[in-house]
Design an enzyme around this catalytic site. Structure first.
Site, PDB file in Angstrom:
ATOM      1  N   LYS A 187     -94.198  72.265 -81.674  1.00 23.17           N
ATOM      2  CA  LYS A 187     -93.864  70.931 -82.151  1.00 23.17           C
ATOM      3  C   LYS A 187     -94.528  70.709 -83.503  1.00 23.17           C
ATOM      4  CE  LYS A 187     -91.602  69.480 -78.470  1.00 23.17           C
ATOM      5  NZ  LYS A 187     -90.218  68.978 -78.476  1.00 23.17           N
ATOM      6  N   HIS A 318     -80.680  72.706 -74.367  1.00 22.84           N
ATOM      7  CA  HIS A 318     -81.958  72.004 -74.264  1.00 22.84           C
ATOM      8  C   HIS A 318     -82.390  71.820 -72.821  1.00 22.84           C
ATOM      9  CE1 HIS A 318     -84.047  67.992 -73.760  1.00 22.84           C
ATOM     10  NE2 HIS A 318     -84.879  68.612 -74.571  1.00 22.84           N
TER      11      HIS A 318
END
Length: 388
Positions: A187, A318
């Site tokens: 991230k 996802h």
């Protein structure tokens, strides 16, 4: 023999039908609150649980199917309420008519639209119907749909969240690779971009150049910032840069995809086949990232995948690896499937990982059954129809 009494027609009329449905709402607690760029900017709170919506379907002939959808941070009660309201529309229907039933459920809740929470509720039923069809055929879901491969590349995200210190990032990355996972996603999207660069640099140096590495900005950047960060990240040989811009900024994503060598990935936040169609039309991604429960199940996912294949796009579904391992196995070109072990306590079965790849289960259907722990975490459930 007239048409009304022909054996073929009589058999069709007397065919199997949906007799019983159970809809349940289960809340999966996360061991550690999860933070990404949306949390650091105050748009969202850390995620502490996932609301799972399960649909269990049984026919009068005793065939069974299990499907699920989910919501993060909010939406779980709404999904359950909508699913409970539309479930009776399936009773008495032929479970093989999956596309027809998707449309019927969509019209049952037409006033709340054909995206978002409405289709996410439909998704649980849609997945259950495909699971039932594959189980009845004695095939895995991937084999039923026509698989291209028996395993798919997989990458790990859960070790790379923004709340994780750099020294722990490299430990987590090594542990994932040693476990047999093929790639690592980090991230990014810190208020100070220099911290993002240091994190990516540290993990790339630690893993070397041969390990697949991705980053995910979670829609954090504006267009000028995304341009600068994408240019800087070119040096790290990334598989993709994910969601550098707002999920609905098709033109901005298209400009980045056209400018940089590093592929742009997006699509996970979109909640319908139509929204993905617009993204594809704008050439706004190199990697498309549809989420089957989020777009309404397997029926719309397959429509999205067909458009993506026609456009020559790569695929990286996802979340929800328990479902996407099957759908990834069907896609024409080699996809990446996201490895999250978060949902494992909900099921009795486990996916196998080896040599950077996730093996497609050979058990019939999804190859899943709900665990006792899942039942214990269930807060609400409703049954409609009569169980055979």
């Amino acid at each position: 023999m007239n048409r009304a009494t022909s054996p073929a027609l009589s058999s069709q009329v007397a065919g199997d039908s949906i007799a019983w449905i159970r809809v349940s709402s289960c809340y999966l607690p996360l061991a550690n609150p999860i933070s990404d760029a949306k949390v650091l900017t105050g748009r969202q709170k850390p995620m502490t649980e996932i609301a799972m919506l399960f649909a269990e379907i049984e026919t009068k002939d005793g065939h069974k199917g299990l499907g699920f959808s989910y919501a993060k941070r909010a939406g779980g009660p709404g999904q359950f309420a909508h699913a409970k309201e539309i479930a009776p529309a399936l009773l008495g229907e032929d479970p093989s008519d999956i596309s027809k039933l998707w449309t019927k459920l969509s019209w049952a809740g037409a006033s709340v639209g054909r995206s978002g929470m409405a289709v996410q509720s439909i998704g649980a039923f849609d997945v259950a119907l495909y699971d039932l069809k594959a189980r009845r055929a004695g095939l895995s879901l991937a084999k039923l749909l026509g698989s291209q491969r028996d395993s798919v590349r997989c990458y790990n995200t859960s070790g790379g969240f923004l709340h994780t210190p750099i020294d722990q990032l490299v430990v987590n990355a090594s542990a994932s690779i040693e476990r047999g996972i093929g790639g690592i996603k980090l991230k990014v999207g810190q208020p100070d971009g220099k911290l993002d660069i240091r994190r990516v640099e540290a993990v790339r140096k630690h893993l070397g150049d041969d390990v697949a590495l991705m980053v995910d900005a979670n829609q954090q950047w504006d267009r000028p910032t995304a341009q600068r960060m994408c240019r800087i990240f070119e040096q790290f040989n990334l598989i993709w840069i994910e969601e550098p811009l707002d999920a609905y900024d098709n033109e901005g994503h298209a400009a980045l995809a056209a400018t940089f060598d590093t592929p742009i990935a997006t699509g996970e936040m979109l909640t319908s086949a139509a929204e993905h169609g617009e993204l594809i039309r704008h050439r706004a991604a190199d990697y498309l990232m549809p989420d089957a429960p989020r777009v309404g199940g397997i029926t719309p996912f397959l429509k999205i995948a067909a458009q993506a294949e026609q456009a020559g796009l790569m695929l990286g579904p996802h979340f929800a690896m328990e479902l996407h391992v099957h759908l990834g196995a069907v896609y024409a070109t080699e996809p990446w499937v996201e490895h999250f072990d978060w949902l494992e306590p909900l099921f009795n079965e486990r996916l196998e990982i080896a040599n950077g790849r996730m093996l497609v289960p050979t058990r019939p259907g999804l190859g899943l059954s709900l665990s006792e722990q899942c039942r214990a975490w269930t807060r609400e459930e409703v049954e409609v129809g009569t169980r055979p």
